[in-house]
Each structure stands twice: as structure tokens, then as C-alpha cells.
Motif scaffolding. Structure first.
Motif, PDB file in Angstrom:
ATOM      1  N   ALA A  65       0.822  -1.220   0.000  1.00  0.00           N
ATOM      2  CA  ALA A  65       0.000   0.000   0.000  1.00  0.00           C
ATOM      3  C   ALA A  65       0.856   1.270   0.000  1.00  0.00           C
ATOM      4  N   LEU A  66       2.176   1.124   0.052  1.00  0.00           N
ATOM      5  CA  LEU A  66       3.055   2.288   0.096  1.00  0.00           C
ATOM      6  C   LEU A  66       2.974   3.053  -1.220  1.00  0.00           C
ATOM      7  N   PRO A  67       2.661   4.359  -1.191  1.00  0.00           N
ATOM      8  CA  PRO A  67       2.642   5.136  -2.438  1.00  0.00           C
ATOM      9  C   PRO A  67       4.055   5.293  -2.977  1.00  0.00           C
ATOM     10  N   GLY A  68       4.149   5.505  -4.288  1.00  0.00           N
ATOM     11  CA  GLY A  68       5.460   5.602  -4.911  1.00  0.00           C
ATOM     12  C   GLY A  68       6.321   6.687  -4.301  1.00  0.00           C
ATOM     13  N   ARG A  69       5.709   7.815  -3.986  1.00  0.00           N
ATOM     14  CA  ARG A  69       6.491   8.914  -3.406  1.00  0.00           C
ATOM     15  C   ARG A  69       6.999   8.577  -2.009  1.00  0.00           C
ATOM     16  N   GLY A  70       6.346   7.600  -1.354  1.00  0.00           N
ATOM     17  CA  GLY A  70       6.761   7.218  -0.005  1.00  0.00           C
ATOM     18  C   GLY A  70       8.163   6.644   0.020  1.00  0.00           C
ATOM     19  N   TYR A  71       8.514   5.870  -0.995  1.00  0.00           N
ATOM     20  CA  TYR A  71       9.844   5.275  -1.066  1.00  0.00           C
ATOM     21  C   TYR A  71      10.901   6.362  -1.200  1.00  0.00           C
ATOM     22  N   VAL A  72      10.647   7.320  -2.084  1.00  0.00           N
ATOM     23  CA  VAL A  72      11.600   8.410  -2.300  1.00  0.00           C
ATOM     24  C   VAL A  72      11.706   9.276  -1.049  1.00  0.00           C
ATOM     25  N   LEU A  73      10.578   9.569  -0.413  1.00  0.00           N
ATOM     26  CA  LEU A  73      10.591  10.380   0.798  1.00  0.00           C
ATOM     27  C   LEU A  73      11.349   9.687   1.927  1.00  0.00           C
ATOM     28  N   ALA A  74      11.187   8.371   2.039  1.00  0.00           N
ATOM     29  CA  ALA A  74      11.887   7.626   3.077  1.00  0.00           C
ATOM     30  C   ALA A  74      13.391   7.680   2.859  1.00  0.00           C
ATOM     31  N   LYS A  75      13.821   7.540   1.618  1.00  0.00           N
ATOM     32  CA  LYS A  75      15.246   7.629   1.293  1.00  0.00           C
ATOM     33  C   LYS A  75      15.794   9.020   1.626  1.00  0.00           C
ATOM     34  N   THR A  76      15.045  10.037   1.246  1.00  0.00           N
ATOM     35  CA  THR A  76      15.490  11.405   1.481  1.00  0.00           C
ATOM     36  C   THR A  76      15.530  11.716   2.971  1.00  0.00           C
ATOM     37  N   ALA A  77      14.517  11.271   3.709  1.00  0.00           N
ATOM     38  CA  ALA A  77      14.471  11.526   5.152  1.00  0.00           C
ATOM     39  C   ALA A  77      15.633  10.851   5.867  1.00  0.00           C
ATOM     40  N   GLY A  78      15.935   9.624   5.476  1.00  0.00           N
ATOM     41  CA  GLY A  78      17.045   8.911   6.093  1.00  0.00           C
ATOM     42  C   GLY A  78      18.370   9.621   5.878  1.00  0.00           C
ATOM     43  N   ALA A  79      18.607  10.060   4.654  1.00  0.00           N
ATOM     44  CA  ALA A  79      19.857  10.767   4.338  1.00  0.00           C
ATOM     45  C   ALA A  79      19.913  12.124   5.033  1.00  0.00           C
ATOM     46  N   ALA A  80      18.768  12.802   5.118  1.00  0.00           N
ATOM     47  CA  ALA A  80      18.733  14.127   5.746  1.00  0.00           C
ATOM     48  C   ALA A  80      19.068  14.049   7.226  1.00  0.00           C
ATOM     49  N   VAL A  81      18.602  13.013   7.893  1.00  0.00           N
ATOM     50  CA  VAL A  81      18.896  12.859   9.319  1.00  0.00           C
ATOM     51  C   VAL A  81      20.391  12.653   9.543  1.00  0.00           C
ATOM     52  N   VAL A  82      21.024  11.881   8.682  1.00  0.00           N
ATOM     53  CA  VAL A  82      22.460  11.639   8.808  1.00  0.00           C
ATOM     54  C   VAL A  82      23.258  12.889   8.447  1.00  0.00           C
ATOM     55  N   SER A  83      22.737  13.697   7.538  1.00  0.00           N
ATOM     56  CA  SER A  83      23.478  14.893   7.116  1.00  0.00           C
ATOM     57  C   SER A  83      23.565  15.934   8.227  1.00  0.00           C
ATOM     58  N   LEU A  84      22.586  15.959   9.139  1.00  0.00           N
ATOM     59  CA  LEU A  84      22.595  16.962  10.202  1.00  0.00           C
ATOM     60  C   LEU A  84      23.812  16.819  11.125  1.00  0.00           C
ATOM     61  N   PRO A  85      24.113  15.617  11.641  1.00  0.00           N
ATOM     62  CA  PRO A  85      25.313  15.513  12.484  1.00  0.00           C
ATOM     63  C   PRO A  85      26.603  15.828  11.743  1.00  0.00           C
ATOM     64  N   SER A  86      26.657  15.566  10.446  1.00  0.00           N
ATOM     65  CA  SER A  86      27.871  15.899   9.694  1.00  0.00           C
ATOM     66  C   SER A  86      28.118  17.402   9.696  1.00  0.00           C
ATOM     67  N   ILE A  87      27.037  18.183   9.640  1.00  0.00           N
ATOM     68  CA  ILE A  87      27.148  19.641   9.699  1.00  0.00           C
ATOM     69  C   ILE A  87      27.593  20.088  11.092  1.00  0.00           C
ATOM     70  N   VAL A  88      26.924  19.557  12.106  1.00  0.00           N
ATOM     71  CA  VAL A  88      27.189  19.976  13.481  1.00  0.00           C
ATOM     72  C   VAL A  88      28.608  19.611  13.912  1.00  0.00           C
ATOM     73  N   VAL A  89      29.080  18.427  13.537  1.00  0.00           N
ATOM     74  CA  VAL A  89      30.421  17.995  13.939  1.00  0.00           C
ATOM     75  C   VAL A  89      31.486  18.929  13.361  1.00  0.00           C
ATOM     76  N   VAL A  90      31.337  19.331  12.103  1.00  0.00           N
ATOM     77  CA  VAL A  90      32.292  20.273  11.505  1.00  0.00           C
ATOM     78  C   VAL A  90      32.279  21.593  12.272  1.00  0.00           C
ATOM     79  N   PHE A  91      31.094  22.073  12.629  1.00  0.00           N
ATOM     80  CA  PHE A  91      30.995  23.323  13.383  1.00  0.00           C
ATOM     81  C   PHE A  91      31.701  23.211  14.735  1.00  0.00           C
ATOM     82  N   VAL A  92      31.483  22.102  15.421  1.00  0.00           N
ATOM     83  CA  VAL A  92      32.093  21.905  16.743  1.00  0.00           C
ATOM     84  C   VAL A  92      33.612  21.865  16.636  1.00  0.00           C
ATOM     85  N   VAL A  93      34.117  21.140  15.651  1.00  0.00           N
ATOM     86  CA  VAL A  93      35.566  21.043  15.453  1.00  0.00           C
ATOM     87  C   VAL A  93      36.157  22.411  15.116  1.00  0.00           C
ATOM     88  N   ALA A  94      35.489  23.167  14.234  1.00  0.00           N
ATOM     89  CA  ALA A  94      35.987  24.485  13.845  1.00  0.00           C
ATOM     90  C   ALA A  94      36.014  25.439  15.040  1.00  0.00           C
TER      91      ALA A  94
END
Length: 246
Positions: free
Chosen positions: A91-120
Motif C-alpha cells: 500500500a506504500l505510495p510511490g512517493r513514499g519510497y523516495v521520501l523515506a530515502k530522502t528523510a534517512g539521508a537528511a537525518v544523517v546529514s545533520l550531524p555531519s554539519i554539526v560535527v564540523v561546526f564543533v571542530v571548527a
């Protein structure tokens, strides 16, 4: 769809290799490039010191890594293995798969930003106002959606065997030519002219404007918007094409 998003997050957080390159690697590059740099001398044409310039560049690079490398290869391989075809039977709509992929990557991208800021801030004593830290985080995180759309498009464009080299060429090309690894002002004039039209250059320019306490150039915002429409439109077209062929 919520279950699929949780699954994607769990898979991303368990992938140590992916976490290293998306979260820790940008900080290590920052230390390598700016570790011994003078914290007072400003780069010609930018008004920023090398640590301040590279902080935004490496934070942008980390977010780019998470959303581009994370999406393209997984989507291509899951298409090839038949996983995407099986999801279409649910029953998953087609856009659901793409949104899930994007959401997963976006969550991981946030700590990558914060860690660079902390180190700097800790190692190179980069100091900004509270609003600037928040605005930097928000603009880099939101801007990464442009490259998340590109990652989805590449995942539907390439096969499981060819997706990695294609993505790597795009990834390194955009990073290097867009001025994420070194100031684009050090490029020859003709290459600077090319760099100004790349989405990665406009992406980093948003953060650099915030560091300088000024509004971003309308050209950079417009350029990112145009690329987002192109990448998202291409991803949607390739998705529909893949659905018809299945």
C-alpha cells in the motif's frame, strides 16, 4: 511509510563506512586543510579567514556526501535486486519510497554539519553569533535537498554496476569545481566563471553570506532553486519511467 523511514534510518546508522565518510570525514578534511592556517588573514575576494571559509565548505561537503552518496547507490541496487518492485505491491505510495530515502539521508546529514561546526569552534576558535550558527545549520541542511533530489535521479538513471562510478564523478566534480575543497578565488579566471554556475558553489555561498552577516545573493538562491527543479523533475520522470518498465 513511517515504518520504511525507521528502517532507512536504522540501516544508515548501522552502516559504519557510510557514517565515517558522511559525518567524520568532512571534519578530518577541515583539520587537514585549515589545521595550520592563520586564523586572522582573510582570503582574497571572500572577506573570510581560511578556517571560517572551510568550515562552511566542509559542512556543505558532509551534507552533500550524506544525501548524494547515500541515496543514489542504494536506490540503484534496490531496483536491481527487486526490492523496489516488491514495495510497489504494498500500500506504500510511490512517493513514499523516495521520501523515506530522502528523510534517512537528511537525518544523517545533520550531524555531519554539526560535527564540523564543533571542530571548527574548538580547534580553530571560529566564533559566530548564536543566530549565525542556527542560520548556517538551517541553510546548509535545507540546501542539501537539492543534492538529495540529484541522488534520487542518479539512482533511477544508473544500474547497480554503473551507479558508483557515475556518482563518484558527479560527487567529486561538483565538490572540487564548486570550491568546496579550496577557495574558488584561487582558480584561473575561466574556471571561476564555470564554478559560479555550479550548484555547489551557490550552496556554499549561502553559508558564507551568513558568516559575513549579509543576505545571500539572489543569483545563488535562484540558481539553487533552478537546479532543485531540474533534479527533482528528472527524478520524477525517471521514477515514472522505471515504474512503467517494471
Amino acid at each position: 511509510m513511517n515504518s520504511l523511514i525507521k528502517l532507512e534510518l536504522t540501516r544508515a546508522l548501522r552502516n559504519r563506512k557510510f557514517l565515517f565518510f558522511s559525518v567524520l570525514y568532512p571534519s578530518l578534511l577541515f583539520l587537514l586543510i585549515a589545521g595550520n592556517a592563520d586564523s586572522t588573514t582573510k582570503i582574497d575576494g571572500t572577506g573570510l579567514t581560511l578556517p571560517a571559509y572551510m568550515m562552511v565548505s566542509m559542512a556543505s561537503f558532509g551534507a552533500l556526501t550524506a544525501v548524494l552518496m547515500g541515496n543514489s547507490e542504494r536506490i540503484a541496487k534496490e531496483r536491481e535486486s527487486g526490492w523496489v518492485r516488491q514495495l510497489r505491491l504494498t500500500a506504500l505510495p510511490g512517493r513514499g519510497y523516495v521520501l523515506a530515502k530522502t528523510a534517512g539521508a537528511a537525518v544523517v546529514s545533520l550531524p555531519s554539519i554539526v560535527v564540523v561546526f564543533v571542530v571548527a569552534a574548538a580547534v580553530k576558535d571560529v566564533r559566530l553569533d548564536a543566530w549565525q550558527w542556527l542560520a548556517l545549520t538551517g541553510s546548509i541542511w535545507a540546501g542539501s535537498l537539492v543534492f538529495a533530489a540529484l541522488g534520487v535521479a542518479l539512482g533511477y538513471l544508473a544500474s547497480g554496476d554503473t551507479v558508483r562510478p557515475i556518482t563518484m564523478i558527479v560527487y567529486f566534480g561538483l565538490s572540487l569545481l564548486g570550491g568546496l575543497w579550496m577557495p574558488s578565488t584561487t582558480f584561473p579566471q575561466w574556471l571561476q566563471a564555470v564554478a559560479k554556475w555550479l550548484p555547489t558553489h551557490a550552496y556554499a555561498a549561502l553559508g558564507q553570506a551568513i558568516e559575513q552577516s549579509r543576505a545571500p545573493h539572489a543569483r545563488d538562491v535562484a540558481l539553487l532553486a533552478v537546479f532543485f527543479v531540474l533534479f527533482a523533475g528528472g527524478a520524477a520522470w525517471l521514477y515514472r519511467k522505471d515504474t512503467l518498465q517494471a
